[in-house]
Design a protein around this motif. Structure first.
Motif, PDB file in Angstrom:
ATOM      1  N   SER A   1       4.333  -2.910   9.944  1.00  0.00           N
ATOM      2  CA  SER A   1       5.123  -3.015   8.794  1.00  0.00           C
ATOM      3  C   SER A   1       4.311  -2.803   7.538  1.00  0.00           C
ATOM      4  CB  SER A   1       6.046  -4.214   8.646  1.00  0.00           C
ATOM      5  OG  SER A   1       4.950  -5.493   8.505  1.00  0.00           O
ATOM      6  N   LEU A   2       2.972  -3.285   7.542  1.00  0.00           N
ATOM      7  CA  LEU A   2       2.084  -3.050   6.292  1.00  0.00           C
ATOM      8  C   LEU A   2       1.645  -1.531   6.421  1.00  0.00           C
ATOM      9  CD1 LEU A   2       0.150  -6.310   6.510  1.00  0.00           C
ATOM     10  CD2 LEU A   2       1.758  -5.846   5.076  1.00  0.00           C
ATOM     11  N   VAL A   3       1.228  -0.960   7.471  1.00  0.00           N
ATOM     12  CA  VAL A   3       0.665   0.363   7.622  1.00  0.00           C
ATOM     13  C   VAL A   3       1.817   1.208   7.103  1.00  0.00           C
ATOM     14  CG1 VAL A   3      -0.025   2.049   9.153  1.00  0.00           C
ATOM     15  CG2 VAL A   3      -1.069  -0.367   9.115  1.00  0.00           C
ATOM     16  N   SER A   4       3.141   1.066   7.541  1.00  0.00           N
ATOM     17  CA  SER A   4       4.070   1.936   7.547  1.00  0.00           C
ATOM     18  C   SER A   4       4.300   1.937   5.786  1.00  0.00           C
ATOM     19  CB  SER A   4       5.266   1.387   8.138  1.00  0.00           C
ATOM     20  OG  SER A   4       5.240   1.644   9.505  1.00  0.00           O
ATOM     21  N   ARG A   5       4.351   0.844   5.183  1.00  0.00           N
ATOM     22  CA  ARG A   5       4.648   0.837   3.741  1.00  0.00           C
ATOM     23  C   ARG A   5       3.614   1.614   2.826  1.00  0.00           C
ATOM     24  NH1 ARG A   5       5.328  -5.100   2.452  1.00  0.00           N
ATOM     25  NH2 ARG A   5       5.519  -5.274   4.335  1.00  0.00           N
ATOM     26  N   ALA A   6       2.134   1.320   3.424  1.00  0.00           N
ATOM     27  CA  ALA A   6       1.042   1.946   2.619  1.00  0.00           C
ATOM     28  C   ALA A   6       0.956   3.471   2.932  1.00  0.00           C
ATOM     29  CB  ALA A   6      -0.091   1.311   3.126  1.00  0.00           C
ATOM     30  N   CYS A   7       1.254   3.683   4.185  1.00  0.00           N
ATOM     31  CA  CYS A   7       1.485   5.051   4.469  1.00  0.00           C
ATOM     32  C   CYS A   7       2.429   6.069   3.529  1.00  0.00           C
ATOM     33  CB  CYS A   7       1.642   5.449   5.872  1.00  0.00           C
ATOM     34  SG  CYS A   7       1.308   6.692   6.440  1.00  0.00           S
ATOM     35  N   ALA A   8       3.534   5.355   3.587  1.00  0.00           N
ATOM     36  CA  ALA A   8       4.625   6.122   2.795  1.00  0.00           C
ATOM     37  C   ALA A   8       4.162   6.076   1.319  1.00  0.00           C
ATOM     38  CB  ALA A   8       5.978   5.360   3.110  1.00  0.00           C
ATOM     39  N   ARG A   9       3.600   4.917   0.901  1.00  0.00           N
ATOM     40  CA  ARG A   9       3.171   5.188  -0.610  1.00  0.00           C
ATOM     41  C   ARG A   9       1.928   6.273  -1.027  1.00  0.00           C
ATOM     42  NH1 ARG A   9       3.215  -1.083  -1.312  1.00  0.00           N
ATOM     43  NH2 ARG A   9       5.417  -1.377  -1.870  1.00  0.00           N
ATOM     44  N   LEU A  10       0.945   6.202   0.000  1.00  0.00           N
ATOM     45  CA  LEU A  10       0.093   7.114  -0.136  1.00  0.00           C
ATOM     46  C   LEU A  10       0.494   8.592   0.145  1.00  0.00           C
ATOM     47  CD1 LEU A  10      -2.975   5.230   1.759  1.00  0.00           C
ATOM     48  CD2 LEU A  10      -3.004   5.652  -0.467  1.00  0.00           C
ATOM     49  N   ASN A  11       1.639   8.915   0.739  1.00  0.00           N
ATOM     50  CA  ASN A  11       2.035  10.273   1.029  1.00  0.00           C
ATOM     51  C   ASN A  11       3.366  10.251  -0.090  1.00  0.00           C
ATOM     52  OD1 ASN A  11       0.930  11.778   3.391  1.00  0.00           O
ATOM     53  ND2 ASN A  11       1.065   9.646   4.038  1.00  0.00           N
ATOM     54  N   SER A  12       3.442   9.370  -0.950  1.00  0.00           N
ATOM     55  CA  SER A  12       4.405   9.816  -2.185  1.00  0.00           C
ATOM     56  C   SER A  12       6.050   9.858  -1.375  1.00  0.00           C
ATOM     57  CB  SER A  12       4.271  10.777  -2.843  1.00  0.00           C
ATOM     58  OG  SER A  12       3.011  10.703  -3.644  1.00  0.00           O
ATOM     59  N   LYS A  13       6.243   9.092  -0.386  1.00  0.00           N
ATOM     60  CA  LYS A  13       7.705   8.937   0.122  1.00  0.00           C
ATOM     61  C   LYS A  13       8.075   7.732  -0.160  1.00  0.00           C
ATOM     62  CE  LYS A  13       6.435  12.702   3.504  1.00  0.00           C
ATOM     63  NZ  LYS A  13       7.530  13.629   3.584  1.00  0.00           N
ATOM     64  N   THR A  14       9.383   7.682   0.230  1.00  0.00           N
ATOM     65  CA  THR A  14       9.956   6.248   0.343  1.00  0.00           C
ATOM     66  C   THR A  14       9.715   5.786   1.875  1.00  0.00           C
ATOM     67  OG1 THR A  14      12.266   6.957   1.054  1.00  0.00           O
ATOM     68  CG2 THR A  14      11.802   6.771  -1.253  1.00  0.00           C
ATOM     69  N   LEU A  15      10.109   4.261   1.860  1.00  0.00           N
ATOM     70  CA  LEU A  15       9.922   3.792   3.222  1.00  0.00           C
ATOM     71  C   LEU A  15      10.903   4.466   4.482  1.00  0.00           C
ATOM     72  CD1 LEU A  15       8.269   1.804   4.938  1.00  0.00           C
ATOM     73  CD2 LEU A  15       9.581   0.081   4.201  1.00  0.00           C
ATOM     74  N   GLN A  16      12.148   4.819   3.728  1.00  0.00           N
ATOM     75  CA  GLN A  16      13.041   5.242   4.525  1.00  0.00           C
ATOM     76  C   GLN A  16      12.882   6.744   4.941  1.00  0.00           C
ATOM     77  OE1 GLN A  16      13.879   3.853   1.353  1.00  0.00           O
ATOM     78  NE2 GLN A  16      14.437   1.891   2.419  1.00  0.00           N
ATOM     79  N   GLU A  17      12.179   7.559   4.082  1.00  0.00           N
ATOM     80  CA  GLU A  17      11.629   8.870   4.370  1.00  0.00           C
ATOM     81  C   GLU A  17      10.556   8.771   5.547  1.00  0.00           C
ATOM     82  OE1 GLU A  17      12.086  11.305   0.483  1.00  0.00           O
ATOM     83  OE2 GLU A  17      10.574   9.911   0.306  1.00  0.00           O
ATOM     84  N   GLY A  18       9.549   7.726   5.475  1.00  0.00           N
ATOM     85  CA  GLY A  18       8.635   7.482   6.348  1.00  0.00           C
ATOM     86  C   GLY A  18       7.490   8.399   6.261  1.00  0.00           C
ATOM     87  N   ALA A  19       6.399   8.025   6.714  1.00  0.00           N
ATOM     88  CA  ALA A  19       5.353   8.960   6.771  1.00  0.00           C
ATOM     89  C   ALA A  19       4.347   8.114   7.853  1.00  0.00           C
ATOM     90  CB  ALA A  19       4.431   8.902   5.567  1.00  0.00           C
ATOM     91  N   THR A  20       3.933   8.990   8.699  1.00  0.00           N
ATOM     92  CA  THR A  20       3.056   8.389   9.548  1.00  0.00           C
ATOM     93  C   THR A  20       1.469   8.620   9.830  1.00  0.00           C
ATOM     94  OG1 THR A  20       3.900   9.799  11.456  1.00  0.00           O
ATOM     95  CG2 THR A  20       5.133   7.636  11.228  1.00  0.00           C
ATOM     96  N   GLU A  21       1.297   9.909   9.064  1.00  0.00           N
ATOM     97  CA  GLU A  21       0.130  10.597   9.025  1.00  0.00           C
ATOM     98  C   GLU A  21      -0.677  10.541   7.746  1.00  0.00           C
ATOM     99  OE1 GLU A  21       0.421  13.322  13.063  1.00  0.00           O
ATOM    100  OE2 GLU A  21       0.839  14.192  10.877  1.00  0.00           O
ATOM    101  N   MET A  22      -2.023  10.634   7.790  1.00  0.00           N
ATOM    102  CA  MET A  22      -2.635  10.876   6.627  1.00  0.00           C
ATOM    103  C   MET A  22      -3.760  12.256   6.514  1.00  0.00           C
ATOM    104  SD  MET A  22      -3.944   9.636   3.376  1.00  0.00           S
ATOM    105  CE  MET A  22      -3.099   8.248   3.368  1.00  0.00           C
TER     106      MET A  22
END
Length: 165
Positions: free
Chosen positions: A5-26
């Motif tokens: 849950s922490l990684v998902s939130r941080a990943c979304a922020r770093l990729n300029s996405k909302t949590l709902q849009e999701g991001a799984t990669e850097m």
């Protein structure tokens, strides 16, 4: 520290996405922009984290796990959980600071508005120019604080300079 849950939130922020849009990669380029760095520094970081040269994108979960492993490998100290903070006292690291949001709000609300000193002030020098001074009149030019990066540890040297290293 790398709970999904922490990684998902941080990943979304770093990729300029909302949590709902999701991001799984850097991507390397995203990390480079976030760190305001250049490509050679990111290549060095990639190698230090043991990612393959030919890979330009890694999962955020892998990034977190590799960073934690690297910090521990080079002798760094990490807290046991994301809501615990660490500090160094008398040369020993301790991870006992409660950083839960509720505790932080309570502590900030209870904090006094008094400051330990009057902060920087301006005084006239003999040559007529103004000089910034602290509390008791010590010129700020004599207060030597600087940051140095070296392997991720924070320390204070004998001449009162702060260093990471």
């Amino acid at each position: 520290l790398c709970h999904h849950s922490l990684v998902s939130r941080a990943c979304a922020r770093l990729n300029s996405k909302t949590l709902q849009e999701g991001a799984t990669e850097m991507a390397k380029s995203t990390l480079q922009e976030f760190l305001s760095s250049n490509a050679s520094v990111i290549e060095h970081l990639w190698a230090e984290l043991a990612f393959a040269d030919h890979i330009d994108t890694v999962t955020c979960q892998s990034m977190c796990s590799f960073v934690v492993a690297h910090v521990l490998r080079v002798g760094g100290v990490l807290p046991p959980a994301s809501d615990i903070g660490c500090y160094v006292a008398n040369g020993k690291s301790k991870c006992t600071v409660n950083l839960t949001p509720g505790k932080l709000v309570k502590d900030v609300a209870a904090a006094s508005a008094d400051f330990p000193d009057d902060g920087p002030a301006l005084e006239n020098r003999a040559d007529g120019a103004e000089e910034a001074v602290v509390g008791g009149g010590t010129p700020l030019g004599l207060v030597r604080e600087s940051m140095h990066f070296n392997a991720g540890r924070l320390s204070r040297s004998a001449d009162n300079r702060t260093a990471i290293g």
